[in-house]
Scaffold this motif. Sequence first.
Motif, mmCIF file in Angstrom:
data_model
loop_
_atom_site.group_PDB
_atom_site.id
_atom_site.type_symbol
_atom_site.label_atom_id
_atom_site.label_comp_id
_atom_site.label_asym_id
_atom_site.label_seq_id
_atom_site.Cartn_x
_atom_site.Cartn_y
_atom_site.Cartn_z
ATOM 1 N N TRP A 34 0.875 -1.171 0.000
ATOM 2 C CA TRP A 34 0.000 0.000 0.000
ATOM 3 C C TRP A 34 0.908 1.215 0.000
ATOM 4 N N ALA A 35 0.588 2.185 -0.839
ATOM 5 C CA ALA A 35 1.416 3.385 -0.933
ATOM 6 C C ALA A 35 0.546 4.626 -0.807
ATOM 7 N N LEU A 52 6.331 10.040 2.036
ATOM 8 C CA LEU A 52 5.946 8.893 1.233
ATOM 9 C C LEU A 52 6.005 7.645 2.109
ATOM 10 N N VAL A 53 4.903 6.901 2.119
ATOM 11 C CA VAL A 53 4.772 5.754 3.015
ATOM 12 C C VAL A 53 4.415 4.517 2.202
ATOM 13 N N ILE A 54 5.096 3.401 2.492
ATOM 14 C CA ILE A 54 4.746 2.115 1.890
ATOM 15 C C ILE A 54 4.642 1.080 3.002
ATOM 16 N N ALA A 67 8.653 1.581 4.171
ATOM 17 C CA ALA A 67 9.347 2.824 3.849
ATOM 18 C C ALA A 67 8.553 4.008 4.366
ATOM 19 N N MET A 68 9.287 5.002 4.802
ATOM 20 C CA MET A 68 8.691 6.260 5.238
ATOM 21 C C MET A 68 9.786 7.312 5.069
ATOM 22 N N THR A 69 9.604 8.137 4.065
ATOM 23 C CA THR A 69 10.635 9.123 3.777
ATOM 24 C C THR A 69 10.005 10.364 3.159
ATOM 25 N N ASP A 85 14.912 1.820 -3.628
ATOM 26 C CA ASP A 85 15.536 1.545 -2.333
ATOM 27 C C ASP A 85 14.995 0.246 -1.735
ATOM 28 N N LEU A 86 13.694 -0.014 -1.894
ATOM 29 C CA LEU A 86 13.143 -1.284 -1.416
ATOM 30 C C LEU A 86 13.804 -2.457 -2.126
#
Length: 179
Positions: A34-35, A52-54, A67-69, A85-86
Amino acid sequence: LSAKTITRLKADWWMDYELWQKRDLGSRRFLYIWADGVYFKPRMAEEKQCVLVIVGADEYGRKELLAMTDGFRESTQSWREVLLDLKRRGLKQDPKLAIGDGALGFWTALREVFATTREQRCWVHKTMNVLNAMPKSVQAKAKGHLHDIWQAETKAEANVAFDFFVKTYGVKWDKAVAK
């Protein structure tokens, strides 16, 4: 807390965040992601900040924040950097499905980085977009009818619920139905 204590805690938390952001993801397979881009306006900033969150879910249904950046809005380049990056951190297989809002930057970057991942529009975002095109007086009832679509047990039941929604609301609120 004193200013010195806050400074020390912030430094510790930042180190934890940097370690978390670099952790290896190769030991698990994330089937779903989910993004979303989350916006807020810090007091000192002139522009809204975008984070940005995944979130990923593995084959056992366990969810994890992947991810959270910060990003520049929800641009393709910002999402591309997050997704690459993932991959660098061990997400070798393309997720089966990605769920996101209507922000085009994510979908463009996803197709570049994880080409075989299927795409699905987030029903929470879609529902909000549809309801925002309707008067408040009918939103609660319409929301229930929208839920009948995405919570249907079969595709045939979803199609019946969709047709019902179009017939019920399409005459007066065609812009909502078009969404």
